[in-house]
Write an enzyme that holds these catalytic residues in place. Structure first.
Site, PDB file in Angstrom:
ATOM      1  N   ILE A 102       0.864  -1.197  -0.071  1.00  0.00           N
ATOM      2  CA  ILE A 102       0.196   0.034  -0.063  1.00  0.00           C
ATOM      3  C   ILE A 102       0.819   1.097  -0.112  1.00  0.00           C
ATOM      4  O   ILE A 102       1.759   1.369   0.782  1.00  0.00           O
ATOM      5  CB  ILE A 102      -1.044   0.136   1.242  1.00  0.00           C
ATOM      6  CG1 ILE A 102      -1.669  -1.302   1.552  1.00  0.00           C
ATOM      7  CG2 ILE A 102      -2.018   1.175   1.165  1.00  0.00           C
ATOM      8  CD1 ILE A 102      -2.083  -1.586   2.764  1.00  0.00           C
ATOM      9  N   CYS A 103       0.513   2.114  -0.855  1.00  0.00           N
ATOM     10  CA  CYS A 103       1.343   3.572  -1.056  1.00  0.00           C
ATOM     11  C   CYS A 103       0.284   4.393  -0.171  1.00  0.00           C
ATOM     12  O   CYS A 103      -0.556   5.090  -0.680  1.00  0.00           O
ATOM     13  CB  CYS A 103       1.467   3.827  -2.336  1.00  0.00           C
ATOM     14  SG  CYS A 103       2.311   5.456  -2.660  1.00  0.00           S
TER      15      CYS A 103
END
Ligand SMILES: [Zn+2]
Ligand SMILES: [Zn+2]
Ligand SMILES: [Zn+2]
Ligand SMILES: [Zn+2]
Ligand SMILES: [Zn+2]
Ligand SMILES: [Zn+2]
Lengths: 163, 584
Positions: A102-103
């Site tokens: 996840i960014c």
């Protein structure tokens, strides 16, 4: 038995709070005795056009030794709670790679020791609730080809936040 | 060793006095102490009060002309003596310490900014603004006058109001970070009054410090920035936790400024850290044109011209190669060094059996441990004298120092059959010598350190008894020079084995080996003299030093000469192709 985490007291406190204030749509389904490894089940309740409310996603959170000074290792995983159900999917989102990484600013630059497991859960939930696009990040293919197992070892260039 | 020659210049050939491999901390301490003393005078820069700051005075000359591009100005302008130092191969460089860098790049900028009288800004504010603007004080001034409201906010500062940052001891405090409930503990808070325990704050800052940004309050979304001075104070408090006296860190020792300096130094190719362990100084290449330098470096890649190897020195007088970042590796060209290091790493397992420190006596098989550097061994039990490297009787190769050479006495055919074994044996032959001299360098160093101590104690003693005339510093002035020559000679010797490993055999390779033998002999001789002086049974150590003065001076000059001869002749014969490397 392994040495307790240096911030064991804090972990207990967070754990108790997670048990007590149940966040809607989020369920803790696994944790170890050390309170280092967690798996949460997440359903997205307020975004029916994009995500079906009966689909379960699973988030793994691993507390590092430097926690809470450093953020934990967080990623979506393919998981199934019993033999009869199929492995879950990784939610489609322009900030979530197909390998579950996840960014999210909060997990990198914006992390401070005052953030918590709960603030991560809330922030990921709101990220999914507000999403309008069923796509992967534009660099998904190239990223997953070389991505390390631990997302904390990736240097994300944070995509613009208004997605 | 460092203490003898504070006034020495760092400029000349082989003028290094310390070795890279630090196995003991002791000796560098002397230096650190000296630094601390220096910067104590600079407490003024911490308090921001006084202008008569030693460092500032020393380095400040000539900065006004470079306002626009502070960080890119050639630092030669700031150094006490303006000129670059010339390395043994003619490379121009400037040795730096981190403190000097902080003083010149950061604190001088602060002093200059102060002259602008920015309304309402404390020194804490100015430092924060400067770091925010990457130490370009012109930009701080511009942005301040452009829109100081906005600028203040961007820097996480509070305009017009007094800041209220507090270190206090609080009773019955629960820290939200560590979740400890304290009966009484020290907490820190900024003007926002978000309190956290000091331990957590310290932890947090330690984690944030290396990313080069200003550090804000722990509270998420709280933008207040922690001033440098508070960071200094916090570290001082934590580090002196168990003692009554708190040693305040000056700004020159400020952890955030140091981290910031490190980052700037890392980001420029004209700076390089000294490779010596425990050495935190760095060196700047004095060049006018970076692109031209890049060309030079790429030319060096496969060049055998060792007169071009950019040997530089650091602030602590360690010599190293600016191109590859290793210690002074002459007579080897950089590319050979690279190959060798790689090979040693790859084959580290095969070479593991070489234990440079313990062996058994070849005659009586008593186990012998080697402490010093000298490789002329005498078995304590049977008094047999032998060579630690080749195990032959010492007297046998005193005149004909042949233990360096690798000779294969096998017949052609056999060689072909045993090709791979042969290659390995050859490698181990040279690697063993290389690593023994590396270990010996440490042994020599230990001995030299002891000599250093002994002479110092002796001098102190004399002084206290007013017998100063008996022995003056001048009488032992030759010592540091001799010590340096031993250390550097041994280092060159060590690298000759890497050189010889890749050398194709020819008449000229024999000349090289002869030079190697000569250097080897004089290095071992001097090493032995020093070791004998420090023998436990010798109770007039200083007396023995003085008695051996001429011998020591002669040997040290001999080492220097032979070292130069070896390098010079290697250089020439590589250039005219009489010496060739053979790489498989
Ligand atoms: Zn705390
Ligand atoms: Zn705050
Ligand atoms: Zn150094
Ligand atoms: Zn080099
Ligand atoms: Zn013996
Ligand atoms: Zn020998």
């Amino acid at each position: 038995m392994a040495k307790p985490h240096p911030f064991h007291k804090r972990l207990i406190k967070e754990y108790t709070s997670i048990q007590k204030n149940k966040l809607p749509g989020i369920k803790l389904i696994y944790n170890d005795d050390q309170l280092i490894n967690y798996i949460f089940q997440i359903i997205i309740l307020n975004n029916e056009e994009i995500y079906k409310p009966d689909v379960k996603y699973y988030l793994s959170i691993i507390i590092t030794n430097e926690y809470p000074v450093d953020s934990p290792q967080v990623k979506f995983i393919s998981y199934s709670e019993d033999e009869n159900t199929e492995l879950s999917d990784i939610p489609l989102h322009p900030h979530i790679y197909s390998n579950g990484h996840i960014c999210l600013n909060l997990l990198g630059e914006d992390w401070t020791p005052a953030c918590s497991i709960e603030s991560i859960l809330l922030s990921i939930q709101s990220m999914l609730n507000n999403n309008q696009l069923l796509t992967r990040p534009p660099d998904n293919d190239s990223y997953i080809k070389h991505a390390p197992l631990n997302p904390k070892q990736s240097k994300f260039i944070y995509h613009d936040d208004n997605v | 060793m460092l203490n003898f020659d504070e006034d020495d210049n760092i400029s000349f050939e082989y003028d290094e006095e310390e070795e890279e491999e630090e196995d003991d901390e002791e000796d560098d301490d002397t230096n650190i102490e000296a630094d601390v003393e220096d910067s104590d005078d600079d407490a003024s820069s911490f308090a921001f009060e006084s202008d008569d700051n030693d460092h500032a005075e020393n380095y400040k000359s000539n900065t006004t002309s470079n306002n626009n591009n502070q960080l890119d100005t050639p630092i030669s302008k700031h150094l006490r003596d303006d000129s670059s130092v010339v390395g043994c191969n003619g490379t121009l460089y400037l040795p730096w310490s981190i403190e000097q860098f902080i003083q010149i790049k950061f604190l001088d900028a602060l002093d200059k900014l102060k002259t602008f009288n920015l309304y309402g800004c404390s020194d804490d504010d100015l430092l924060i603004m400067l770091q925010y603007k990457k130490w370009q004080q012109e930009e701080v001034v511009n942005e301040f006058f452009d829109n100081h409201d906005k600028f203040y906010k961007k820097c996480g500062l509070l305009l017009g109001k007094d800041t209220n940052n507090q270190f206090e001891i609080v009773k019955n405090f629960s820290c939200f970070i560590c979740c400890e409930d304290y009966k009484s503990t020290e907490v820190y808070s900024l003007t926002c009054n978000h309190q956290y325990c000091l331990k957590c704050y310290h932890h947090y800052i330690n984690n944030e410090i290396n990313n080069g940004r200003l550090i804000t309050c722990i509270e998420p979304d709280c933008k207040f920035v922690i001033p440098h001075k508070d960071i200094s104070h916090m570290y001082s408090l934590i580090e002196s936790k168990h003692s009554v006296i708190i040693v305040e860190k000056t700004l020159l020792q400020n952890p955030l400024l140091i981290a910031n300096a490190r980052e700037l130094i890392n980001s420029k190719i004209t700076y390089k850290w000294c490779p010596a362990t425990d050495c935190s100084s760095f060196t700047e290449l004095s060049i006018s044109d970076v692109s031209c330098e890049a060309q030079k470096q790429s030319d060096l890649k496969n060049s055998n011209d060792i007169s071009k190897v950019p040997i530089v020195g650091c602030f602590e007088n360690h010599e190293f190669c600016f191109n590859c970042g290793y210690e002074n590796h002459l007579p080897c060209p950089c590319w050979i060094v690279k190959k060798w290091i790689k090979k040693c790493e790859d084959d580290s397992e095969t070479a593991n059996w070489i234990d440079a420190n313990t062996h058994t006596c070849p005659k009586c098989h008593t186990s012998i441990e080697k402490n010093g550097g000298c490789n002329h061994m005498t078995c304590r039990k049977c008094k047999y004298e032998f060579c630690w490297i080749c195990f032959n009787k010492w007297s046998e190769h005193n005149n004909n120092y042949s233990c360096n050479r690798f000779r294969d006495d096998q017949k052609e055919e056999e060689i072909r059959r045993n090709k791979s074994r042969q290659t390995l044996e050859r490698y181990l032959h040279f690697y063993k010598r290389y690593s023994i001299h590396e270990t010996s360098m440490k042994g020599d160093k230990k001995t030299l350190r002891k000599i250093d101590e002994v002479t110092k104690i002796y001098m102190e003693d004399r002084r206290s008894k007013n017998e100063i005339n008996n022995l003056s510093w001048i009488d032992i002035e030759f010592l540091p020079e001799a010590m340096r020559s031993l250390q550097n000679g041994r280092k060159t010797l060590k690298w000759t084995y890497c050189f010889a490993f890749y050398l194709a055999s020819s008449n000229f390779s024999q000349i090289f080996e002869t030079n190697q033998d000569y250097l080897n002999k004089s290095v071992e001789d001097l090493s032995e003299v020093f070791e004998k002086i420090m023998d436990k049974k010798n109770d007039d150590k200083v007396g023995t030093i003085l008695k051996n003065k001429i011998k020591i001076i002669n040997l040290s000059e001999l080492i220097l000469r032979r070292q130069k001869t070896l390098i010079k002749s290697a250089e020439e014969n590589l250039l005219n192709g009489l010496l060739k490397f053979e790489i498989d």
